[in-house]
Design an enzyme around this catalytic site. Structure first.
Site, PDB file in Angstrom:
ATOM      1  N   LYS A 136       0.838  -1.205   0.000  1.00 24.24           N
ATOM      2  CA  LYS A 136       0.000   0.000   0.000  1.00 24.24           C
ATOM      3  C   LYS A 136       0.872   1.253   0.000  1.00 24.24           C
ATOM      4  O   LYS A 136       0.594   2.220  -0.715  1.00 24.24           O
ATOM      5  CB  LYS A 136      -0.950  -0.021   1.216  1.00 24.24           C
ATOM      6  CG  LYS A 136      -2.080  -1.019   1.026  1.00 24.24           C
ATOM      7  CD  LYS A 136      -2.841  -1.367   2.287  1.00 24.24           C
ATOM      8  CE  LYS A 136      -3.750  -2.562   2.001  1.00 24.24           C
ATOM      9  NZ  LYS A 136      -4.415  -3.114   3.184  1.00 24.24           N
ATOM     10  N   ASP A 161     -11.500   1.930   3.313  1.00 26.70           N
ATOM     11  CA  ASP A 161     -11.684   0.476   3.155  1.00 26.70           C
ATOM     12  C   ASP A 161     -13.163   0.126   2.920  1.00 26.70           C
ATOM     13  O   ASP A 161     -13.479  -0.982   2.497  1.00 26.70           O
ATOM     14  CB  ASP A 161     -11.209  -0.247   4.431  1.00 26.70           C
ATOM     15  CG  ASP A 161      -9.941  -1.052   4.205  1.00 26.70           C
ATOM     16  OD1 ASP A 161      -9.612  -1.316   3.032  1.00 26.70           O
ATOM     17  OD2 ASP A 161      -9.286  -1.410   5.210  1.00 26.70           O
ATOM     18  N   GLN A 164      -5.037  -1.961   9.295  1.00 21.51           N
ATOM     19  CA  GLN A 164      -4.803  -3.272   8.686  1.00 21.51           C
ATOM     20  C   GLN A 164      -5.391  -4.378   9.575  1.00 21.51           C
ATOM     21  O   GLN A 164      -5.093  -4.449  10.766  1.00 21.51           O
ATOM     22  CB  GLN A 164      -3.284  -3.482   8.499  1.00 21.51           C
ATOM     23  CG  GLN A 164      -2.915  -4.746   7.769  1.00 21.51           C
ATOM     24  CD  GLN A 164      -3.423  -4.769   6.321  1.00 21.51           C
ATOM     25  OE1 GLN A 164      -3.309  -3.793   5.587  1.00 21.51           O
ATOM     26  NE2 GLN A 164      -3.991  -5.898   5.906  1.00 21.51           N
TER      27      GLN A 164
END
Ligand code: NAP
Length: 283
Positions: A51, A118, A95
């Site tokens: 990322k 997300d 994460q």
């Protein structure tokens, strides 16, 4: 048989975003993603590293928070609160998975829906299901881009989604519905699975079972999208679909690796850029 090239399509998207970010910079606007990792799970470290690399390529600023495994839930929530209030931060990503002493649902809900790149916040999920603007979970959003950029029509098609997880199957079905597909969702309690999957013009497979889907499950001429990702006994990657078995039956298919996988990060980057380009209003 057409091979749907996720690597090439994701590169195309990243190049488009790079251009958009450069334009935004000319207007004095910087895009910034904050990435939080708790602990040092090796797979998570690889994802976080990828990322960061994608951010660098596109020109997005990334803030990395590498927290110790024993970080408390309160400490993590305080950091999220600080980032929610920071006007320079456009997107916040925590994460997953988190260590077991931290409640993932609480953490997901703590992220401001306007920075939820997300797309996991209940407000984002709700917005998708009632057709409002909001962030969409990256993997299913990537599947839609793959279909569109491969000129595969969704409207009016029989779409079958195999799997009903919150991050893939459910948002996938909502997105196909939004594109005017006729959508059926299958899961572990579906009776006569083959009969249902064989109806699909577009079959999206996300069940987490290596090479589960063989040609007996697939209609002649169908498009098959394989979301699954596994390492086999020889450390080689494979999907939920038995590629070699179905390739002569389908009209189009995604490979693993190089299909859906690269799209997830590309769509995360797209969400970050869009977070600055438009105000997300959930009301
Ligand atoms: P998940 O949470 O484990 O969900 C699996 C779903 O498949 C469940 O809904 C389950 O049904 C259903 N299922 C399991 N076995 C079945 C069977 N024999 N017949 C019918 N349905 C069955 O998995 P996920 O998180 O959605 O992930 C699915 C796969 O995609 C995994 O391989 C994962 O690694 C991969 N993935 C890839 C990406 C990417 O970027 N490429 C991103 C996310 C996930 P029930 O609900 O009834 O239990």
């Amino acid at each position: 048989m057409k091979l749907i090239d996720g690597k090439a399509i994701s590169s195309e998207i990243k190049d488009e975003l790079k251009y958009r970010v450069a334009q935004l910079k000319k207007e004095g606007k910087e895009v910034c993603l904050a990435v939080i990792q708790v602990g040092q799970d090796p797979a998570s470290s690889v994802y976080v590293g990828n990322k960061k690399k994608a951010c660098e390529y596109i020109g997005i600023n990334s803030l990395a928070y590498e927290l110790k495994e024993d970080t408390t839930e309160v400490e993590l929530l305080q950091l999220i609160d600080k980032l929610n209030k920071d006007n320079k931060v456009n997107g916040i990503l925590v994460q997953l998975p988190l260590p077991s002493h931290i409640n993932e649902d609480k953490v997901i809900k703590a992220i401001s829906p306007s920075k939820d790149v997300d797309g996991f916040h209940p407000m984002s999920v709700g917005a998708l299901s009632i057709g409002k603007q909001g962030f969409v979970s990256c993997t299913p959003a990537g599947v839609i881009e793959l279909l569109k950029r491969s000129n595969i029509d969704i409207e009016g098609k029989e779409c079958v989604v195999l799997g009903r997880s919150n991050i893939v199957g459910k948002p996938m079905s909502m997105l196909l519905l939004r594109e005017n597909g006729t959508v059926t969702i299958c899961h572990s309690r579906t009776s006569d699975l083959k009969e249902v999957t064989k109806r699909a013009d577009i079959l999206v497979v996300a069940i987490g079972k290596p090479k589960f889907i063989t040609k007996e499950y697939v209609k002649e001429g169908a498009t098959v999208i394989d979301v699954g990702i596994h390492r086999n006994e020889n450390n080689k990657l494979c999907g939920d679909v038995d590629f070699d078995d179905v390739k002569d039956v389908v009209s189009a298919i995604t490979p693993v690796p190089g299909g859906v996988g690269p799209m997830t990060i590309a769509m995360l980057m797209k969400n970050c850029v869009e977070s600055i380009e438009r105000d997300i209003d959930f009301c």
